[in-house]
Design an enzyme around this catalytic site. Structure first.
Site, PDB file in Angstrom:
ATOM      1  CG  HIS A  79      -1.786  -1.106   1.414  1.00 34.38           C
ATOM      2  ND1 HIS A  79      -2.065  -1.662   2.644  1.00 34.38           N
ATOM      3  CD2 HIS A  79      -2.487  -1.829   0.515  1.00 34.38           C
ATOM      4  CE1 HIS A  79      -2.899  -2.669   2.484  1.00 34.38           C
ATOM      5  NE2 HIS A  79      -3.166  -2.797   1.204  1.00 34.38           N
TER       6      HIS A  79
ATOM      7  CE1 TYR B 218      -0.592   1.758   9.328  1.00 33.01           C
ATOM      8  CE2 TYR B 218      -0.799  -0.400  10.352  1.00 33.01           C
ATOM      9  CZ  TYR B 218      -1.244   0.547   9.439  1.00 33.01           C
ATOM     10  OH  TYR B 218      -2.334   0.285   8.651  1.00 33.01           O
TER      11      TYR B 218
END
Length: 182
Positions: free
Chosen positions: A62, A132
């Site tokens: 991504h 994250y």
């Protein structure tokens, strides 16, 4: 924290400085001042968590198209993953090169991924959780990706893919693209 330069320009492994005693340990996982000393962007605006139930689950590759690019600081907090990043910055000396990193809850390594990289990970165990930080809010219209098994990328995944989203399995191949990636 100790910053370890990867083979890809501007990407770093971040080793935590554990301070321990009979209770366990303490460590900073992000410090704006320490990141700034080596020029790492640390103005994170969002934190995400991903849980994957099955070994061999693959998420990505991504990225967010410019001007919505995002830097990420990735940490596996339960289990183990192989994290793969691809430099898609056309003006970079490491353009279209990739590197693979093992991040686990045991080694406590983090990976800093700068803007202009595609990012993916594969779970090496069942019941994996990844957390994250990202430097830009998610923008659905800027979402893009690379196909995980694109021969032009040459990524050799450590396990067969057991679970992948339809979207991640069908990103266009690099040779099919008519526009610059980032």
């Amino acid at each position: 924290m100790k910053f370890i330069q990867t083979d890809l320009k501007d990407a770093y492994l971040v080793e935590l400085d554990l301070r321990g005693d009979e209770r366990g340990f303490f460590a900073r996982t992000m410090c704006r001042e320490e990141f700034a000393t080596i020029g790492i962007e640390s103005s994170f605006v969002q934190q995400n968590t991903s849980y994957s139930a099955h070994r061999g689950t693959l998420r990505g590759l991504h990225f967010q198209k410019t001007p919505h690019g995002e830097s990420k600081l990735i940490r596996c907090i339960s289990g183990a993953i192989v994290d793969v990043i691809v430099d898609i910055r056309q003006d970079s000396p490491t353009y279209m090169q990739h590197q693979m990193f093992e991040l686990t809850s045991r080694n406590r390594l983090q990976l800093f991924v700068p803007k202009g990289f595609a990012h993916s990970f594969m779970t090496l165990e069942d019941n994996v959780e990844v957390s994250y930080l990202v430097s830009a809010p998610y923008t659905p219209s800027a979402e893009d990706g690379l196909r995980y098994n694109d021969e032009e990328l040459g990524i050799e995944w450590p396990l067969p893919v057991s679970v992948i989203s339809e979207k991640d399995a069908s990103w266009p191949l690099v040779r099919e693209r008519t526009h610059q990636l980032y």
